[in-house]
Enzyme design. Structure first.
Site, short mmCIF file in Angstrom:
data_model
loop_
_atom_site.label_atom_id
_atom_site.label_comp_id
_atom_site.label_asym_id
_atom_site.label_seq_id
_atom_site.Cartn_x
_atom_site.Cartn_y
_atom_site.Cartn_z
N GLY A 46 1.10 -1.44 -0.04
CA GLY A 46 -0.14 -0.06 -0.41
C GLY A 46 0.91 1.35 -0.05
O GLY A 46 1.79 1.63 0.12
N GLN A 51 2.83 10.25 1.00
CA GLN A 51 4.20 9.59 1.83
C GLN A 51 4.99 9.29 0.54
O GLN A 51 6.55 9.47 0.47
CB GLN A 51 3.69 8.22 1.52
CG GLN A 51 3.38 7.17 2.91
CD GLN A 51 3.11 6.16 2.91
OE1 GLN A 51 1.98 5.19 2.28
NE2 GLN A 51 3.90 4.42 3.41
N CYS A 95 5.47 -0.45 7.69
CA CYS A 95 5.22 0.56 6.95
C CYS A 95 6.38 1.19 5.95
O CYS A 95 7.35 1.37 7.01
CB CYS A 95 4.18 1.67 8.06
SG CYS A 95 3.93 3.52 6.84
N LEU A 96 6.14 1.39 4.87
CA LEU A 96 7.00 1.75 4.06
C LEU A 96 7.68 3.34 3.68
O LEU A 96 9.12 3.19 4.35
CB LEU A 96 6.76 1.93 2.89
CG LEU A 96 7.10 0.90 1.82
CD1 LEU A 96 6.23 0.81 0.49
CD2 LEU A 96 7.38 -0.55 1.71
N HIS A 137 -4.92 2.29 7.16
CA HIS A 137 -3.37 2.37 7.68
C HIS A 137 -3.09 3.72 6.96
O HIS A 137 -3.06 4.94 6.62
CB HIS A 137 -2.54 1.08 7.02
CG HIS A 137 -1.35 2.06 7.11
ND1 HIS A 137 -0.29 1.06 7.96
CD2 HIS A 137 -0.33 2.38 6.37
CE1 HIS A 137 0.38 1.19 7.91
NE2 HIS A 137 0.89 2.25 7.35
N GLU A 138 -3.89 3.64 5.57
CA GLU A 138 -3.90 4.10 3.81
C GLU A 138 -4.04 5.10 4.43
O GLU A 138 -3.78 6.00 4.14
CB GLU A 138 -3.96 3.58 2.74
CG GLU A 138 -2.64 2.44 2.34
CD GLU A 138 -1.52 2.88 2.61
OE1 GLU A 138 -0.89 3.95 2.37
OE2 GLU A 138 -0.49 1.88 2.85
N HIS A 141 -2.49 7.33 6.73
CA HIS A 141 -1.50 8.74 6.09
C HIS A 141 -2.15 9.62 5.25
O HIS A 141 -1.04 10.87 5.30
CB HIS A 141 -1.35 8.03 4.16
CG HIS A 141 -0.38 6.63 5.43
ND1 HIS A 141 1.29 7.50 6.07
CD2 HIS A 141 0.82 5.43 5.04
CE1 HIS A 141 1.94 6.30 6.53
NE2 HIS A 141 1.49 4.72 5.89
#
Ligand code: NI
Length: 182
Positions: A46, A51, A95-96, A137-138, A141
């Site tokens: 994702g 991000q 998370c990235l 989660h996204e 962000h």
């Protein structure tokens, strides 16, 4: 298409609340494709526009990135909003943008998300478990919230200290297992 640079904690841009997309035009379509490519390359499951430092409410998700046809199951959502949430689930998240950390996070078990596709179609997604977790989660962000912000203060402080130490030593620790990065 182009790969975008994924911002990492503690970059302050990750704390910004992204603006809604007002026009679904070619620029937005290009952003979505670049985000999808960046997500697959990372690899992650994702990615939110926040991000990659883009101030727009856009997310991409693919919980089955190793499918025979890459991209076939990629969910691309513009201006996603959680309309309903129900129940509770705890999932180990990574998370990235938050390297070297996974931790259990409590979220709604089921969500109803509304948004738009790049083809200007309004869509509604009923999601449970991992898909529900990933969507929350996204969307977090896009609101400038990292999963780190949902952990206890102690865990956050320990993580900050570890990151500072690694930064001083000029290296990243390597982890043996690859968690699901959303
Ligand atoms: Ni993330």
């Amino acid at each position: 298409m182009a790969l975008l640079r994924i911002l990492q904690y503690p970059d302050s841009a990750l704390k910004q609340r992204a603006r809604p997309v007002e026009n679904i035009d070619g620029q937005v379509a290009e952003l979505i494709e670049n985000m999808a490519e960046t997500m697959y390359a990372a690899p992650g499951v994702g990615l939110a526009a926040t991000q990659v430092g883009i101030d727009r409410r856009v997310i991409v998700l693919d919980l089955r990135p190793e499918d025979a046809e890459p991209g076939k199951h990629c969910l691309r959502l513009i201006n996603p909003e959680i309309a309903e949430r129900e129940g509770e689930i705890v999932w180990e998240e990574g998370c990235l943008s938050v390297p070297e950390l996974t931790a259990p996070v409590r979220r709604a078990r089921r969500v109803l998300v509304r948004g738009w596709t790049a083809e200007e179609r309004q869509v509604q997604i009923e999601a449970e478990e991992l898909l529900a977790v990933a969507l929350q989660h996204e969307i977090d962000h896009l609101d400038g919230t990292l999963f780190l912000d949902r952990l206890s203060r102690l865990k956050r402080d320990l993580y900050r200290a570890r990151r500072r130490k690694l930064a001083r030593q000029g290296r990243q620790s390597s982890s043996a297992t690859r968690p699901l990065l959303i």
